[in-house]
Motif scaffolding. Structure first.
Motif, PDB file in Angstrom:
ATOM      1  N   GLU A 169       2.073   1.921  -3.471  1.00 19.93           N
ATOM      2  CA  GLU A 169       1.012   2.514  -4.281  1.00 19.93           C
ATOM      3  C   GLU A 169       0.849   3.996  -3.956  1.00 19.93           C
ATOM      4  O   GLU A 169       0.667   4.830  -4.855  1.00 19.93           O
ATOM      5  N   LEU A 170       0.909   4.320  -2.666  1.00 16.04           N
ATOM      6  CA  LEU A 170       0.773   5.719  -2.248  1.00 16.04           C
ATOM      7  C   LEU A 170       1.940   6.545  -2.770  1.00 16.04           C
ATOM      8  O   LEU A 170       1.762   7.675  -3.258  1.00 16.04           O
ATOM      9  N   ALA A 193      -5.235  10.928  -0.297  1.00 16.99           N
ATOM     10  CA  ALA A 193      -4.444   9.749  -0.657  1.00 16.99           C
ATOM     11  C   ALA A 193      -3.893   9.057   0.588  1.00 16.99           C
ATOM     12  O   ALA A 193      -3.911   7.821   0.690  1.00 16.99           O
ATOM     13  N   VAL A 194      -3.407   9.835   1.542  1.00 12.98           N
ATOM     14  CA  VAL A 194      -2.864   9.266   2.776  1.00 12.98           C
ATOM     15  C   VAL A 194      -3.971   8.607   3.587  1.00 12.98           C
ATOM     16  O   VAL A 194      -3.799   7.509   4.143  1.00 12.98           O
ATOM     17  N   VAL A 215       0.889   6.050   8.744  1.00 12.40           N
ATOM     18  CA  VAL A 215       1.477   6.126   7.412  1.00 12.40           C
ATOM     19  C   VAL A 215       1.502   7.599   7.034  1.00 12.40           C
ATOM     20  O   VAL A 215       0.555   8.336   7.317  1.00 12.40           O
ATOM     21  N   GLU A 222      -6.735   7.271   2.482  1.00  7.70           N
ATOM     22  CA  GLU A 222      -7.137   6.038   1.806  1.00  7.70           C
ATOM     23  C   GLU A 222      -6.101   4.936   2.014  1.00  7.70           C
ATOM     24  O   GLU A 222      -6.445   3.761   2.167  1.00  7.70           O
ATOM     25  N   ALA A 223      -4.828   5.316   2.024  1.00  6.63           N
ATOM     26  CA  ALA A 223      -3.774   4.330   2.273  1.00  6.63           C
ATOM     27  C   ALA A 223      -3.873   3.789   3.698  1.00  6.63           C
ATOM     28  O   ALA A 223      -3.743   2.577   3.921  1.00  6.63           O
ATOM     29  N   VAL A 279       0.840  -1.199   0.000  1.00 12.98           N
ATOM     30  CA  VAL A 279       0.000   0.000   0.000  1.00 12.98           C
ATOM     31  C   VAL A 279       0.879   1.254   0.000  1.00 12.98           C
ATOM     32  O   VAL A 279       0.579   2.248  -0.671  1.00 12.98           O
ATOM     33  N   MET A 280       1.966   1.212   0.748  1.00 10.66           N
ATOM     34  CA  MET A 280       2.895   2.338   0.776  1.00 10.66           C
ATOM     35  C   MET A 280       3.470   2.600  -0.609  1.00 10.66           C
ATOM     36  O   MET A 280       3.623   3.749  -1.024  1.00 10.66           O
ATOM     37  N   ARG A 298       1.439   7.200  -6.330  1.00  8.02           N
ATOM     38  CA  ARG A 298       0.278   8.083  -6.548  1.00  8.02           C
ATOM     39  C   ARG A 298       0.620   9.549  -6.325  1.00  8.02           C
ATOM     40  O   ARG A 298       0.242  10.413  -7.122  1.00  8.02           O
ATOM     41  N   ALA A 351      -6.689   1.387   3.869  1.00  7.56           N
ATOM     42  CA  ALA A 351      -6.366   0.135   3.179  1.00  7.56           C
ATOM     43  C   ALA A 351      -5.480  -0.755   4.048  1.00  7.56           C
ATOM     44  O   ALA A 351      -5.704  -1.972   4.156  1.00  7.56           O
ATOM     45  N   VAL A 394       7.183   7.908   1.330  1.00  8.92           N
ATOM     46  CA  VAL A 394       6.144   7.448   2.251  1.00  8.92           C
ATOM     47  C   VAL A 394       6.805   6.712   3.413  1.00  8.92           C
ATOM     48  O   VAL A 394       7.701   5.888   3.206  1.00  8.92           O
TER      49      VAL A 394
END
Length: 264
Positions: A102-103, A247-248, A227, A250-251, A99-100, A106, A254, A111
């Motif tokens: 992906e962030l 974005a953060v 995160v 949502e991460a 997930v990190m 993005r 997730a 991250v």
């Protein structure tokens, strides 16, 4: 056709037949094939149907598959138990890192994954971009608890008694002109973070660095980590801040969701 069947059969015979063929049968299951029949297995392995049934019965007696009449066999409870144990063996870093990544892709910024230990915060993981930023915190680095977005998020959801003890015993050291060193101001800031769900800091730990952090929750709902995105301030102007915050958030959600699955 005969040649292909012979080659397949000879190929299987060169392997550890019992264990490898059992694994091959289990690997036949997929989203589009939830049930397999005896003839399917025989054709797949290149063996007689009676031989295929012997393998199937062996797997069924161990609970790896179970018979579903009249169609054939489906995965059994032993597979689900092994899957549960595999999930349980995953640590926070293993769950969070995809997930990190992906962030990081993005937002185009570094991250971090952090965790609080008493009056300090430890950087557990860091995902880097193609334009590395010189930050004072790397994997394993110990950070103060009163400066920086991730630290403030972790402190915001800490028990009030622990917050009081940290302020009394550790003090609130200053790192830049923007660092919060007043206890009342810090408590007000923590309340604001709880209300908003994220923390944003500019130059509180490093003069030119912006941080945006959100809490990661365990299966019981308690905050277990944070995160965050760390970037040079000029790369995240005020007009871009809502996008990064979303974005953060949502991460964090997730990762929290994945932890809940791992713990189930």
């Amino acid at each position: 056709m005969t040649g292909q069947s012979t080659d397949r059969t000879s190929g299987y015979r060169e392997r550890n037949s019992t264990a490898d063929r059992a694994l091959d049968i289990l690997l036949m299951f997929e989203d589009s094939r939830l049930v397999v029949g005896g003839q399917e297995v025989a054709d797949h392995l290149g063996v007689a149907r009676s031989t295929a049934y012997r393998y199937l019965q062996s797997l069924a007696s161990s609970g790896f598959i179970e018979e579903q009449r009249p169609a054939g066999y489906r995965l059994g409870p032993r597979v689900f138990e092994l899957a549960r144990l595999a999930r349980k063996g995953l640590g926070l870093s293993e769950v969070a890192r995809p997930v990190m990544r992906e962030l990081c892709d993005r937002v185009g910024e570094a991250v971090l994954l952090t965790r609080r230990t008493g009056a300090t915060v430890v950087c557990l993981e860091r995902e880097e971009t193609d334009h590395p930023v010189r930050l004072s915190y790397e994997r394993g680095h110990v950070l103060p608890v009163n400066a920086g977005a991730s630290a403030l998020v972790l402190l915001a959801w800490a028990p009030e008694k622990e917050v009081d003890e940290i302020i009394e015993t550790s003090g609130l050291p200053r790192f830049t002109g923007a660092t919060i060193t007043d206890a009342a101001e810090l408590r007000a800031r923590l309340a604001e973070i709880r209300e908003r769900g994220t923390a944003v800091s500019r130059g509180e730990l490093d003069p030119d660095v912006l941080g945006v952090a959100a809490p990661i929750r365990g299966a019981d709902g308690e905050v277990v980590a944070a995160v965050s995105v760390a970037a040079l301030s000029h790369r995240v102007p005020d007009e871009r801040l809502p996008e990064v915050q979303q974005a953060v958030n949502e991460a964090a959600a997730a990762i929290s969701g994945r932890l809940a699955v791992v713990s189930s």
